[in-house]
Design a protein around this motif. Structure first.
Motif, PDB file in Angstrom:
ATOM      1  N   ALA A  38       0.868  -1.182   0.000  1.00 56.22           N
ATOM      2  CA  ALA A  38       0.000   0.000   0.000  1.00 56.22           C
ATOM      3  C   ALA A  38       0.904   1.230   0.000  1.00 56.22           C
ATOM      4  CB  ALA A  38      -0.912  -0.008   1.218  1.00 56.22           C
ATOM      5  N   PHE A  39       1.233   1.678  -1.191  1.00 56.30           N
ATOM      6  CA  PHE A  39       2.291   2.678  -1.315  1.00 56.30           C
ATOM      7  C   PHE A  39       1.898   4.055  -0.770  1.00 56.30           C
ATOM      8  CE2 PHE A  39       0.106   2.254  -5.380  1.00 56.30           C
ATOM      9  CZ  PHE A  39      -0.225   3.564  -5.703  1.00 56.30           C
ATOM     10  N   ALA A  40       0.617   4.267  -0.536  1.00 59.98           N
ATOM     11  CA  ALA A  40       0.222   5.533   0.091  1.00 59.98           C
ATOM     12  C   ALA A  40       0.855   5.668   1.473  1.00 59.98           C
ATOM     13  CB  ALA A  40      -1.304   5.617   0.204  1.00 59.98           C
ATOM     14  N   THR A  41       1.208   4.542   2.067  1.00 60.24           N
ATOM     15  CA  THR A  41       1.821   4.590   3.403  1.00 60.24           C
ATOM     16  C   THR A  41       3.348   4.464   3.343  1.00 60.24           C
ATOM     17  OG1 THR A  41       1.547   2.190   3.716  1.00 60.24           O
ATOM     18  CG2 THR A  41      -0.243   3.592   4.496  1.00 60.24           C
ATOM     19  N   TYR A  42       3.923   4.427   2.158  1.00 56.37           N
ATOM     20  CA  TYR A  42       5.387   4.314   2.079  1.00 56.37           C
ATOM     21  C   TYR A  42       6.110   5.515   2.702  1.00 56.37           C
ATOM     22  CZ  TYR A  42       5.348   0.097  -0.941  1.00 56.37           C
ATOM     23  OH  TYR A  42       5.192  -1.160  -1.449  1.00 56.37           O
ATOM     24  N   PRO A  43       5.561   6.728   2.620  1.00 56.87           N
ATOM     25  CA  PRO A  43       6.253   7.834   3.302  1.00 56.87           C
ATOM     26  C   PRO A  43       6.403   7.572   4.810  1.00 56.87           C
ATOM     27  CG  PRO A  43       4.668   8.708   1.732  1.00 56.87           C
ATOM     28  CD  PRO A  43       4.440   7.223   1.787  1.00 56.87           C
ATOM     29  N   ASP A  55      14.816   0.954   6.206  1.00 59.35           N
ATOM     30  CA  ASP A  55      15.946   1.299   5.339  1.00 59.35           C
ATOM     31  C   ASP A  55      15.632   1.178   3.860  1.00 59.35           C
ATOM     32  OD1 ASP A  55      18.289   1.573   7.366  1.00 59.35           O
ATOM     33  OD2 ASP A  55      17.176  -0.203   7.989  1.00 59.35           O
ATOM     34  N   GLY A  56      14.487   0.607   3.547  1.00 58.57           N
ATOM     35  CA  GLY A  56      14.146   0.444   2.142  1.00 58.57           C
ATOM     36  C   GLY A  56      13.156  -0.670   1.967  1.00 58.57           C
ATOM     37  N   CYS A  57      13.151  -1.242   0.774  1.00 55.33           N
ATOM     38  CA  CYS A  57      12.183  -2.278   0.489  1.00 55.33           C
ATOM     39  C   CYS A  57      12.814  -3.341  -0.397  1.00 55.33           C
ATOM     40  CB  CYS A  57      10.951  -1.696  -0.191  1.00 55.33           C
ATOM     41  SG  CYS A  57      11.327  -0.638  -1.584  1.00 55.33           S
ATOM     42  N   THR A  58      12.133  -4.470  -0.489  1.00 56.03           N
ATOM     43  CA  THR A  58      12.607  -5.526  -1.361  1.00 56.03           C
ATOM     44  C   THR A  58      11.456  -6.030  -2.216  1.00 56.03           C
ATOM     45  OG1 THR A  58      13.856  -7.588  -1.500  1.00 56.03           O
ATOM     46  CG2 THR A  58      12.292  -7.398   0.310  1.00 56.03           C
ATOM     47  N   GLU A  76       7.201  -5.058  -8.613  1.00 56.12           N
ATOM     48  CA  GLU A  76       7.399  -4.652  -7.214  1.00 56.12           C
ATOM     49  C   GLU A  76       8.649  -3.788  -7.094  1.00 56.12           C
ATOM     50  OE1 GLU A  76       5.346  -8.255  -4.571  1.00 56.12           O
ATOM     51  OE2 GLU A  76       7.502  -7.893  -4.424  1.00 56.12           O
ATOM     52  N   ALA A  77       9.681  -4.156  -7.831  1.00 57.65           N
ATOM     53  CA  ALA A  77      10.922  -3.367  -7.773  1.00 57.65           C
ATOM     54  C   ALA A  77      10.673  -1.946  -8.267  1.00 57.65           C
ATOM     55  CB  ALA A  77      12.013  -4.036  -8.600  1.00 57.65           C
ATOM     56  N   ARG A  78       9.886  -1.821  -9.327  1.00 63.08           N
ATOM     57  CA  ARG A  78       9.557  -0.484  -9.837  1.00 63.08           C
ATOM     58  C   ARG A  78       8.754   0.319  -8.831  1.00 63.08           C
ATOM     59  NH1 ARG A  78       7.221   0.101 -15.866  1.00 63.08           N
ATOM     60  NH2 ARG A  78       6.664   2.115 -14.961  1.00 63.08           N
ATOM     61  N   LEU A  79       7.773  -0.344  -8.231  1.00 58.71           N
ATOM     62  CA  LEU A  79       6.940   0.337  -7.237  1.00 58.71           C
ATOM     63  C   LEU A  79       7.797   0.820  -6.066  1.00 58.71           C
ATOM     64  CD1 LEU A  79       3.925   0.974  -6.485  1.00 58.71           C
ATOM     65  CD2 LEU A  79       3.976  -1.124  -5.137  1.00 58.71           C
ATOM     66  N   GLY A  80       8.657  -0.061  -5.596  1.00 56.89           N
ATOM     67  CA  GLY A  80       9.528   0.306  -4.474  1.00 56.89           C
ATOM     68  C   GLY A  80      10.454   1.449  -4.835  1.00 56.89           C
ATOM     69  N   TYR A  81      10.941   1.413  -6.060  1.00 54.58           N
ATOM     70  CA  TYR A  81      11.840   2.477  -6.516  1.00 54.58           C
ATOM     71  C   TYR A  81      11.100   3.810  -6.597  1.00 54.58           C
ATOM     72  CZ  TYR A  81      15.111   5.073  -9.434  1.00 54.58           C
ATOM     73  OH  TYR A  81      15.965   6.025  -9.915  1.00 54.58           O
ATOM     74  N   GLU A  82       9.928   3.790  -7.246  1.00 53.80           N
ATOM     75  CA  GLU A  82       9.187   5.036  -7.485  1.00 53.80           C
ATOM     76  C   GLU A  82       8.631   5.657  -6.209  1.00 53.80           C
ATOM     77  OE1 GLU A  82       7.431   3.646 -11.842  1.00 53.80           O
ATOM     78  OE2 GLU A  82       6.041   4.051 -10.210  1.00 53.80           O
ATOM     79  N   GLU A  83       8.166   4.788  -5.296  1.00 54.71           N
ATOM     80  CA  GLU A  83       7.405   5.301  -4.156  1.00 54.71           C
ATOM     81  C   GLU A  83       8.192   5.350  -2.851  1.00 54.71           C
ATOM     82  OE1 GLU A  83       4.418   6.625  -4.421  1.00 54.71           O
ATOM     83  OE2 GLU A  83       4.129   6.109  -6.543  1.00 54.71           O
ATOM     84  N   LEU A  84       9.308   4.631  -2.781  1.00 53.92           N
ATOM     85  CA  LEU A  84      10.034   4.606  -1.507  1.00 53.92           C
ATOM     86  C   LEU A  84      11.524   4.888  -1.690  1.00 53.92           C
ATOM     87  CD1 LEU A  84       9.236   2.021   1.311  1.00 53.92           C
ATOM     88  CD2 LEU A  84      11.392   3.172   1.157  1.00 53.92           C
ATOM     89  N   GLU A 117      13.530   5.839  -4.273  1.00 54.91           N
ATOM     90  CA  GLU A 117      13.981   7.045  -4.967  1.00 54.91           C
ATOM     91  C   GLU A 117      13.576   8.323  -4.231  1.00 54.91           C
ATOM     92  OE1 GLU A 117      14.991  10.031  -7.577  1.00 54.91           O
ATOM     93  OE2 GLU A 117      12.867   9.603  -7.219  1.00 54.91           O
ATOM     94  N   PRO A 118      12.273   8.507  -3.925  1.00 56.13           N
ATOM     95  CA  PRO A 118      11.904   9.771  -3.256  1.00 56.13           C
ATOM     96  C   PRO A 118      12.500   9.949  -1.865  1.00 56.13           C
ATOM     97  CG  PRO A 118       9.986   8.323  -3.498  1.00 56.13           C
ATOM     98  CD  PRO A 118      11.089   7.708  -4.280  1.00 56.13           C
ATOM     99  N   PHE A 119      12.752   8.858  -1.146  1.00 55.94           N
ATOM    100  CA  PHE A 119      13.221   8.992   0.233  1.00 55.94           C
ATOM    101  C   PHE A 119      14.682   8.581   0.408  1.00 55.94           C
ATOM    102  CE2 PHE A 119       8.623   8.494   0.415  1.00 55.94           C
ATOM    103  CZ  PHE A 119       8.284   9.650   1.116  1.00 55.94           C
TER     104      PHE A 119
END
Ligand SMILES: *Cc1c(COP(=O)(O)O)cnc(C)c1O
Length: 376
Positions: free
Chosen positions: A46-51, A58-61, A67-75, A77-79
């Motif tokens: 639920a990427f709305a809660t990634y912030p 420390d990140g995501c897997t 999933e890798a793209r989602l993690g990159y875009e939402e967690l 890269e921005p953070f």
């Protein structure tokens, strides 16, 4: 909980306060053990809660490219957090994109590493190992069983290939710290000769760290011990533990009748909306309900699909169920939203966020387009 009657059902409701409580526990483990913790997105994306997650972890897997793209875009890269991936076998046409967005790539065996290492673009590469040490009985969740396709056994790991910086194992499922300690002993016994030569050891997921009876002290002790002994970084990548008990599935009773026992049909389906109830299998709790016959009125609850086995379970209530009653299933943030389906043309549940200030917010509503869009 006034929001229960102000949401459209079926819907998942993510509980931000509970999520933060879990993250506080994980942050404490990080702080005291010196390990790094990643969100395993396959359990909860639920990427709305990634912030919020990025404040603590420390990140995501990821288990695959999307999933890798989602993690990159939402967690990541921005953070400015880490993006890891493991797959049993990478697809040639996807690997360059993966290497462009993942800083850590774990391979399932030496052959996969040799095949792709020159295209890893500076990512830190690791290999998943199989310590062949089972700690639980559920075959479907045991990567250490006979003929396992997950991870290299020591027989298939004659030497640490040049350039490999990490090792990865994932063997647990909803387990406490003791099975981890025993697994780590098996890892040391078989793969000990490589442990002094790696920069990182990823201990996978399946650590039920945020469960009430989890032995956090033992986990911290174990991680600290291994870090001191070998000097590597330790990663944990829990999925469940991040969002354990941090969400609900709210459903409305559509009909009730008797056939040997009382039956209630709900607008939530086990088959579509809580697939692990049938797959795992397990019995989700319902707020205010009890075991069969514990309270005065016992019902068999089932979804509104054609599948005879679309049964959530038998539950008892203080009062008879009526059409329009709402039921709240607990612990529905994990392995639910990211695993549901539209079998029978049943709508996907809406997703709400219950904010820490008590307000609820509709994050997403699905419709016919989401059903038709996957078909041709
Ligand atoms: C499933 C999985 C996880 C997360 O497992 P949880 O049981 O949700 O904690 C982490 N890493 C790998 C490689 C996995 O397959």
């Amino acid at each position: 909980m006034i929001w229960i009657n102000n949401v459209e059902t079926p819907c998942y409701v993510i509980d931000e306060r509970r999520l933060r409580e879990n993250l506080e526990i994980l942050a404490e483990v990080k702080r005291r053990s010196g390990c790094k913790i990643l969100l395993a997105q396959k359990a909860y994306s639920a990427f709305a809660t990634y912030p919020l997650i990025a404040e603590y972890l420390d990140g995501c897997t990821a288990s695959g490219l999307y999933e890798a793209r989602l993690g990159y875009e939402e967690l990541a890269e921005p953070f400015g957090r880490e993006n890891h991936i493991f797959s049993p076998a990478y697809r040639d046409e996807e690997f360059d994109e993966i290497a462009g967005i993942c800083g850590h790539i774990s391979f399932n065996n030496i052959h996969q590493y040799e095949k792709f290492k020159d295209r890893a673009k500076g990512a830190s590469c690791g290999i998943r190992i199989n310590p062949e040490f089972s700690t639980q009985e559920h075959g479907i969740y045991d990567p250490c069983g006979e003929f396992s396709r997950l991870g290299a056994t020591i027989a298939n790991f004659p030497d640490l290939p040049d350039g490999v910086e990490g090792l990865h194992f994932h063997t647990l499922c909803e387990q406490n710290a003791e099975p981890l300690c025993k697994t780590m002993a098996a890892v040391s016994e078989k793969f000990g000769k490589y442990l002094g030569r790696i920069k990182w050891l990823n201990m996978g997921g399946g650590h039920h760290i945020t469960r009430l009876d989890y032995d956090v002290e033992l986990l911290i002790e174990e991680i600290s011990f291994e870090r001191n002994m070998y000097g590597f970084d330790v990663y944990l990548e829990p999925g469940e533990a991040v969002a354990l008990n941090a969400g609900y599935l709210v459903t409305t009773v559509l009909d009730t009748f008797r056939n040997g026992m009382d039956i209630a049909i709900t607008d939530a389906s086990a088959a579509c909306h809580m697939p692990d109830v049938l797959e795992m299998p397990y019995r989700p709790n319902i707020q205010g309900a009890g075991l069969p016959n514990e309270k005065a009125f016992t019902y068999r609850l089932g979804g509104n699909t054609c599948l005879a086995g679309d049964i959530i379970g038998d539950y008892s209530f203080d009062n008879p169920l009526r059409e329009g009653d709402r039921l709240v299933f607990e612990d529905m943030a994990i392995y639910s939203m990211c695993k549901n389906n539209t079998f029978n043309g049943i709508a996907l549940p809406s997703i709400y966020l219950l904010r820490e200030n008590g307000e609820h917010e509709l994050l997403k509503k699905f419709g016919y387009g989401d059903f038709k869009g996957r078909l041709s």
